[in-house]
Structures are given as C-alpha cells and as structure tokens.
Design a protein around this motif. Sequence first.
Motif, PDB file in Angstrom:
ATOM      1  N   PHE A 320       0.817  -1.212   0.000  1.00  0.00           N
ATOM      2  CA  PHE A 320       0.000   0.000   0.000  1.00  0.00           C
ATOM      3  C   PHE A 320       0.854   1.268   0.000  1.00  0.00           C
ATOM      4  N   THR A 321       2.030   1.199   0.609  1.00  0.00           N
ATOM      5  CA  THR A 321       2.942   2.352   0.552  1.00  0.00           C
ATOM      6  C   THR A 321       3.379   2.602  -0.881  1.00  0.00           C
ATOM      7  N   ALA A 322       3.691   1.537  -1.613  1.00  0.00           N
ATOM      8  CA  ALA A 322       4.074   1.675  -3.019  1.00  0.00           C
ATOM      9  C   ALA A 322       2.940   2.314  -3.820  1.00  0.00           C
ATOM     10  N   LEU A 323       1.713   1.863  -3.604  1.00  0.00           N
ATOM     11  CA  LEU A 323       0.564   2.430  -4.311  1.00  0.00           C
ATOM     12  C   LEU A 323       0.398   3.915  -3.987  1.00  0.00           C
ATOM     13  N   HIS A 324       0.554   4.238  -2.718  1.00  0.00           N
ATOM     14  CA  HIS A 324       0.409   5.624  -2.256  1.00  0.00           C
ATOM     15  C   HIS A 324       1.435   6.530  -2.933  1.00  0.00           C
ATOM     16  N   ILE A 325       2.678   6.070  -3.008  1.00  0.00           N
ATOM     17  CA  ILE A 325       3.741   6.888  -3.592  1.00  0.00           C
ATOM     18  C   ILE A 325       3.554   7.035  -5.100  1.00  0.00           C
ATOM     19  N   VAL A 326       3.174   5.958  -5.768  1.00  0.00           N
ATOM     20  CA  VAL A 326       2.916   6.050  -7.211  1.00  0.00           C
ATOM     21  C   VAL A 326       1.820   7.081  -7.490  1.00  0.00           C
ATOM     22  N   LYS A 327       0.740   7.036  -6.728  1.00  0.00           N
ATOM     23  CA  LYS A 327      -0.352   7.986  -6.926  1.00  0.00           C
ATOM     24  C   LYS A 327       0.104   9.414  -6.663  1.00  0.00           C
ATOM     25  N   ASN A 328       0.884   9.615  -5.599  1.00  0.00           N
ATOM     26  CA  ASN A 328       1.376  10.947  -5.289  1.00  0.00           C
ATOM     27  C   ASN A 328       2.277  11.481  -6.401  1.00  0.00           C
ATOM     28  N   ARG A 329       3.145  10.621  -6.914  1.00  0.00           N
ATOM     29  CA  ARG A 329       4.033  11.057  -8.003  1.00  0.00           C
ATOM     30  C   ARG A 329       3.223  11.416  -9.255  1.00  0.00           C
ATOM     31  N   ARG A 330       2.215  10.625  -9.558  1.00  0.00           N
ATOM     32  CA  ARG A 330       1.397  10.911 -10.739  1.00  0.00           C
ATOM     33  C   ARG A 330       0.646  12.225 -10.580  1.00  0.00           C
ATOM     34  N   GLU A 331       0.115  12.469  -9.389  1.00  0.00           N
ATOM     35  CA  GLU A 331      -0.611  13.711  -9.165  1.00  0.00           C
ATOM     36  C   GLU A 331       0.326  14.910  -9.218  1.00  0.00           C
ATOM     37  N   ASN A 332       1.570  14.727  -8.768  1.00  0.00           N
ATOM     38  CA  ASN A 332       2.552  15.804  -8.858  1.00  0.00           C
ATOM     39  C   ASN A 332       2.821  16.178 -10.308  1.00  0.00           C
ATOM     40  N   VAL A 333       2.911  15.171 -11.168  1.00  0.00           N
ATOM     41  CA  VAL A 333       3.146  15.425 -12.595  1.00  0.00           C
ATOM     42  C   VAL A 333       2.006  16.249 -13.170  1.00  0.00           C
ATOM     43  N   VAL A 334       0.784  15.866 -12.850  1.00  0.00           N
ATOM     44  CA  VAL A 334      -0.392  16.585 -13.364  1.00  0.00           C
ATOM     45  C   VAL A 334      -0.412  18.022 -12.848  1.00  0.00           C
ATOM     46  N   LEU A 335      -0.121  18.203 -11.572  1.00  0.00           N
ATOM     47  CA  LEU A 335      -0.133  19.545 -10.990  1.00  0.00           C
ATOM     48  C   LEU A 335       0.938  20.430 -11.601  1.00  0.00           C
ATOM     49  N   ASN A 336       2.106  19.847 -11.869  1.00  0.00           N
ATOM     50  CA  ASN A 336       3.193  20.628 -12.458  1.00  0.00           C
ATOM     51  C   ASN A 336       2.930  20.971 -13.921  1.00  0.00           C
ATOM     52  N   GLU A 337       2.161  20.090 -14.585  1.00  0.00           N
ATOM     53  CA  GLU A 337       1.817  20.372 -15.984  1.00  0.00           C
ATOM     54  C   GLU A 337       0.716  21.424 -16.096  1.00  0.00           C
ATOM     55  N   ASN A 338      -0.125  21.500 -15.059  1.00  0.00           N
ATOM     56  CA  ASN A 338      -1.241  22.444 -15.082  1.00  0.00           C
ATOM     57  C   ASN A 338      -1.269  23.282 -13.807  1.00  0.00           C
ATOM     58  N   PRO A 339      -0.258  24.117 -13.594  1.00  0.00           N
ATOM     59  CA  PRO A 339      -0.220  24.915 -12.367  1.00  0.00           C
ATOM     60  C   PRO A 339      -1.317  25.966 -12.358  1.00  0.00           C
ATOM     61  N   LEU A 340      -1.774  26.289 -11.154  1.00  0.00           N
ATOM     62  CA  LEU A 340      -2.788  27.328 -11.033  1.00  0.00           C
ATOM     63  C   LEU A 340      -2.187  28.667 -11.434  1.00  0.00           C
ATOM     64  N   GLN A 341      -2.927  29.444 -12.211  1.00  0.00           N
ATOM     65  CA  GLN A 341      -2.456  30.745 -12.648  1.00  0.00           C
ATOM     66  C   GLN A 341      -2.961  31.816 -11.689  1.00  0.00           C
ATOM     67  N   PHE A 342      -2.041  32.647 -11.204  1.00  0.00           N
ATOM     68  CA  PHE A 342      -2.405  33.728 -10.306  1.00  0.00           C
ATOM     69  C   PHE A 342      -2.231  35.061 -11.033  1.00  0.00           C
TER      70      PHE A 342
END
Length: 350
Positions: A320-342
């Motif tokens: 479950f730790t492996a699953l958690h880290i994979v999901k976190n890394r994937r979400e980081n990629v998405v967030l970095n590709e689509n950062p909030l514009q201020f």
Amino acid sequence: MEKIKVGISIGDVNGIGLEIIIKTLADAAILDYCTPIVYGHTKVASFHRRSVNAHDLNFNVITEASQAHHKKANIINCWEEDVKIDLGQSNEVGGKYAFLSLERATSDLLSGQIDALVTAPINKDNIQNENFKFPGHTEYLQERDNAPESLMFLVSDTMRVGVVTGHIPVAQIATAVTTEKIAAKLKLMNASLKNDFWIRKPKIAVLGLNPHAGDNGLIGDEEQTIIAPALEEARALGILAMGPYPADGFFANATYAKFDAVLAMYHDQGLIPFKQVAFESGVNYTAGLSFVRTSPDHGTAYDIAGQNKASEVSFREALFTALHIVKNRRENVVLNENPLQFSKLSRDRD
C-alpha cells in the motif's frame, strides 16, 4: 483509469517470502486497489500455497505484464525447471531463484511494464552471483536505475528514518560519513518527503555519529567538522534540517515525534529504534530512484518458514505504501503540468 500494476519479486524460496505474498493476495480486496503480478513460478507458489492452506487463491498465469488480468492475482514463470525447496535452509537454490525473480521484475519495471516493485526478503549472502555483487536490494536497484545516489528510507505511521551509510562494516562507518554524503542524503530525503509523501515543509532531524553527539569534541569531532557543515549546506537550500542530536536521548525521549523524518549516520543507529516501534508495520522504501520500490522491513525468517506463522502485515503495508507513492508522483506530474495561474489584484477594485 487503469489500476496500478505492482510487480512482486518472491525473495528466497526457502524463506517466508511467498507465504507473506500469498497471505496478502488471498484478501480479494487487494484487487480493488491494484493489479498484482508475482515474478516466480506456479509450482513454487503452489507449494507455499498448500503450506498456508490458501486454497482459494488461484494465480492467473501470464508470460508478460501486458497480459495481466486486473481482477486476478497474476504470476509470470521466470524459469522452466523444477525447484527443490528446502524450507528454512539457506542454500544456492534459494539465492538463484530469488535473483531470477528480482532480475525479471526489475527489467519490467525499468521498461515501464509495471508501475512499482515490492520485493520479498532475500538472503544477501546466497544471492551473490556474477550479476549480483551487492550488499542488498538498495544498491542493486540503484545501479540498475543508473542513479547517482539513493536513500534507504524506513517509513511507518509513527516514524521515518533514513541512513547515510547502509550495508557496510562498522569499521568503515567513520570514514564513509562525509559532509558531501550527508548533504546528498538530506536532499534526497527532503525531496522524497515533499514529492512522495506530500509534506510541504518537512522538518528533518539529523543524528550525531559519536556518543552524546561528541560532547563538543570531547568524544570525537565529526559532529563539528563533518555533520555541521552538511547541515549548513542543507539550510542554505531551504531544507529544515536540525541537529546533530545524541541518538540515545533522541529516541528515548520520543523526540522523533516532533519531526517528519530522521537521518541516522549508520544502519543500526536508525534501524534498531525504528524496528522497536514499527516492526510489524514498517516499510523499507528506496528513495531517490526513478521508480517506486518498497519491501517489508524484515528478513527471510528461515526459523518459521513453512509453518504458517509469518505475519503479512509489513508486506501488505509495503504494497500500500508503493501504491500511495505512485499515486502521489502521478498527481505531482499533473499539478506541475497544469499549475494554477495567479493574477495580480487590480488597484481599481471597488
């Protein structure tokens, strides 16, 4: 969205590796979270399945990870010949097939056929061969990944501990602990806490090398000449690293609870207290690699192999730790590709 494919290497066939794997996968709820792919052999798995009376678990046999069934536990046969299993014994057979499993799983991981790797325990002695001349999984996987550095990171709900030096003789520790190495490990730990565990501003405690952290140079000056400069370098990079702390009082007073992670100078300094508080649930995570690898924080346990006594809790936590880290890394990629514009606020607002 396709479930995460988790590769599982079986470890020493004479130890408890397959027992804890089978006990974990016997819980059908696991299939709601991932697609498990075991790298081993059906006959060896069947032998261990009978020893734990897991008659309801049936593996789906595949030849490559792309064929995995997402609602079943899958297995890839990594060799063709029959294997003589001697439960509780350390021998060349155990090492040979542990390596074949690990080698195939790592190759699939590097080629992107699986998303994470969970490794069952190996015997660091009998696995040695022409292609495995390493003191453990961590060093092998670091080389396969061509990574300049990695961090042995023990994690649980109550404590996270990394080590500067890993599987080396005690006599070599003092010379292996350098300012550069401590600084490198702090950077890896800080990055992992942010990206893998989503801790925004991690607080890291750094332990001393000598008793009483040297007592201002009375019992050694490494704290002043080696560790302190590494802390200064880390702080200059914005890393919240504090110390060096005397290890005995630090753990005895549960000071670790005030930090997100602890960097120990050597293996036993960090792993003894970690296993004291998190032996059942602790996970060994290799931070700093391009892929995700976890394992339970125990060994082959030859003394109870085949007796249906091994607890699968740590292995399940590793999964479950492996699953958690994979999901976190994937979400980081998405967030970095689509950062909030201020945008700047206008002074003309009403």
